[in-house]
Design a protein around this motif. Structure first.
Motif: not given
Ligand code: JCF
Length: 675
Positions: A461-467, A472-473, A490-496
């Motif tokens: 979604g939008d938020k993840l794309v922005e992160q 630089d990923l 390693n992103l915020e609020r992201m588990g495996s």
């Protein structure tokens, strides 16, 4: 003066009366309202409530006793032989059921009451008088008792008969006063405003104002150029017609050649009326004209007479209003957003308001010209409109609320995201950031690529794309297919777990149709519709990528602007590299669009009525899959009309032209023949 009444209540009543007088003058006389209709309605409802609770406070000059404001001086005025009342309003199912109870109480009965229900148009009420079948006068409602004589203006409305058709008994009534609503449809309104903008004239705020302004022209030649329409909904005095119900009245009017709305339901219960309100609410956006609610009337004229009217409105009718689509609020700030194609769009931040049940905090301002034209300043009080699923818009500034503290907004000279200078291309209203590596554009492009109509990647979604872009990923959309679990984790609020879900959604998205693939690229002027045409025409990506400009322009539905944009996109080396990278990463384009010879090749179909087992849209897809074509109207070129239940006028036309009329089963047989 009044004993034992809280002075605060007296003060409030005075306040409301003054405000309502003022706003009804702005609305009815000047056609330049300062507040939304719903705000007006709310004040009126509050005043009605206070006057009902404190009968001692009633007064002969209260706005609740009148139906509008006096007419302007410039037209002659005429008295209505029977006052033209306005309608009482309801805003909830409870209000409507209460109305039904009031009706029953008024008639002292427990019997089921039958009603008619019709869309309530948002226009100008008029009364036309026909003597022996000839139109002799037309007037506006005015204050309900006297209106302005606008006969020559009304004569310019094409749907108004100058002479009536002969009725049932082959003769015209000696007298007929008919009442209706003059309005301007959505298309007519758009065309009218476009042409006013072309001539540097101020556009109308809404179709109602446009209709009122057009009817009040002293020069009827001007009126004649306006796309006015009318629906009739009732009568005043009448001679020689034998009518028992409102349904009869409408039927009689129809037989006399008088236009009535086609969405009228007759002889229904109050529950059915409420269901119909829901249905109309859903179809509202599809109607070719604006409606602001539904009118419910007791059907029997005998019962109507028994119920009578208050000084304000008939007791046998109520308007069930839709939730307002306009509200007033304040512009807190103006922000500039950079879109996928680099276009800079100013967006107004608003003090949040509820419009039609949805809280609105932003409105698009389109571009700088639009801001100048409407003279929107930071701090202004504005009228905001939300129509259906469309992005909220500012209709106009309420200039009388300006304090002088408002700030004029200027578009920036540099992109607010990447800082590079912006340009304004010839013939374009938009300013653009033309640095294609601008992070704002990159983010928007990737969001579009992953969106529903494109690669439809769940979770991206939008938020993840922005992160991902900020870290630089991601840099181009091809990078999506190279994302690794480690980076995501390693992103915020992201588990495996979520990282794995996203990666599997990316894997799944790799099988895609050509038209979605083309749409996902985000080529300027290529929306899903054009993408579909390109996919169908070229069948394969490589062929599209090497198409010559004249080949593109020769396609039906593709103009020079689109052709140029597509040519330029695939002409650019970096775009070809990105497309290559997507394909190399394992994206498979599903075989699509290659037009196969089907059983219906070359046959032209038209669909009408309700089909029993499939929707018309599904039928269209099946026909197209079998090589046939579906068009919207019956002509000599039509091979078959597929007719379902309650077919429309298309059936008559097909019969007249001798077109083969088939049902659904026959259609299915045609599709499997010769297989
Ligand atoms: O469409 C309308 N605005 C409309 C207004 C329709 C009606 O049937 C009306 C109306 C105002 C008064 N009927 C009455 C009695």
């Amino acid at each position: 003066m009044q004993k034992n009444i809280d002075p605060e209540v007296i003060k409030r009543v005075t306040q409301l009366r003054e405000a309502l007088h003022h706003h009804s003058y702005r609305y009815y006389v000047l056609d330049d309202p300062e507040i939304s209709d719903s705000e007006y309605d709310r004040m009126m409802q509050e005043l009605i409530r206070l006057e009902t609770n404190y009968p001692d406070l009633s007064s002969p000059d209260s706005p609740t006793l009148r139906v509008g404001a006096p007419p302007l001086d410039k037209f002659e005025t005429i008295e209505h032989s029977i006052p033209m009342l306005s309608l009482d309003n309801g805003f909830s199912d409870a209000d409507i059921f209460e109305f039904d109870l009031r009706v029953k109480r008024g008639l002292d009965t427990d019997d089921t009451i039958f009603y008619t229900a019709e869309p309530k148009l948002d226009g100008v009420a008029v009364e036309l008088v026909y003597e022996n079948g000839r139109l002799i006068s037309a007037s506006t409602r005015g204050d309900g008792f006297r209106g302005e004589l606008i006969t020559s203006n009304v004569r310019t409305i094409r749907s108004v008969p100058m002479v009536l058709e002969k009725g049932k008994d082959r003769k015209n009534p000696s007298l007929l006063e008919v009442r209706g609503e003059v309005f301007i449809g959505k298309k007519g309104f758009k065309r009218l405003n476009d042409s006013r903008l072309d001539q540097n004239l101020p556009p109308f705020a809404n179709p109602r104002n446009a209709a009122a302004g057009s009817l009040r022209q002293l020069d009827s030649k001007v009126t004649a150029k306006r796309p006015l329409e009318i629906f009739f909904y009732g009568i005043g005095r009448v001679a020689d017609l034998d009518l028992e119900s409102h349904g009869d009245t409408l039927q009689a009017l129809k037989e006399l050649g008088i236009r009535i709305n086609s969405n009228i339901r007759t002889k229904i219960t109050i529950e059915e009326a409420v269901d119909y309100y829901r249905d109309l609410g859903e179809r509202r956006n599809l109607l070719p004209y604006d409606i602001d609610g539904m009118v419910i009337k007791v059907d029997s004229l005998r019962l109507q007479r028994l119920l009578g009217a208050t000084s304000r409105s008939p007791r046998w009718a109520i308007a069930y209003k839709f939730k307002a689509s306009q509200e007033t609020t304040q512009v807190l700030d103006i922000e500039v957003q950079v879109g996928r194609t680099g276009a800079l769009t100013p967006v107004a931040h608003l003090f949040p308001v509820k419009i039609g049940g949805v809280t609105v905090g932003r409105a698009t301002l389109h571009n700088e010209d639009e801001i100048r034209r409407k003279d929107i300043r930071i701090g202004d009080t504005v009228l905001v409109q939300r129509a259906g699923d469309v992005i909220p818009e500012i209709v106009k500034v309420i200039t009388s609320k300006r304090s002088g503290e408002e700030r004029i907004f200027k578009m920036p000279l540099n992109c607010p995201v990447c800082g590079s200078p912006v340009i304004r291309a010839q013939d374009e209203a938009a300013l653009r950031c033309i640095d294609i590596s601008c992070l704002a554009q990159i983010k928007q492009r990737i969001k579009h690529f992953a969106s529903k109509g494109a690669f439809d990647i769940d979770g991206l979604g939008d938020k993840l794309v922005e992160q991902l872009v900020d870290k630089d990923l991601l840099f181009s959309y091809a990078d999506i297919f190279r994302l690794k679990e480690d980076a995501l984790k390693n992103l915020e609020r992201m588990g495996s777990k979520s990282a794995a879900n996203i990666l599997s959604a990316i894997e799944e998205s790799k099988r895609i149709t050509l038209s979605r693939f083309i749409y996902a690229l985000g080529i300027r002027h290529v929306g899903d519709h054009v993408a579909g045409i390109l996919a169908k025409t070229f069948g394969r990506l490589e062929i599209l990528m090497s198409a010559a400009p004249d080949e593109l322009e020769a396609i039906e539905g593709v103009g020079p602007v689109v052709a140029e944009s597509v040519g330029r996109f695939f002409g650019a080396d970096e775009n070809r590299k990105i497309v290559d990278a997507i394909i190399t990463s394992g994206v498979q384009i599903l075989g699509e669009g290659v037009q196969e010879e089907g059983t219906l090749s070359g046959k032209v179909f038209v669909l009408t009525g309700t089909l029993a087992t499939i929707t018309r849209d599904e039928a269209r897809k099946l026909i197209e899959k079998a090589g046939g074509k579906v068009t919207g109207s019956v002509s000599r070129n039509t091979d078959y009309l597929v007719a379902g239940a309650s077919p429309g006028s298309k059936l008559k036309r097909a019969e007249a032209l001798g077109v083969d009329i088939i049902d659904e089963q026959t259609l299915m047989k045609l599709m499997i023949e010769d297989r």
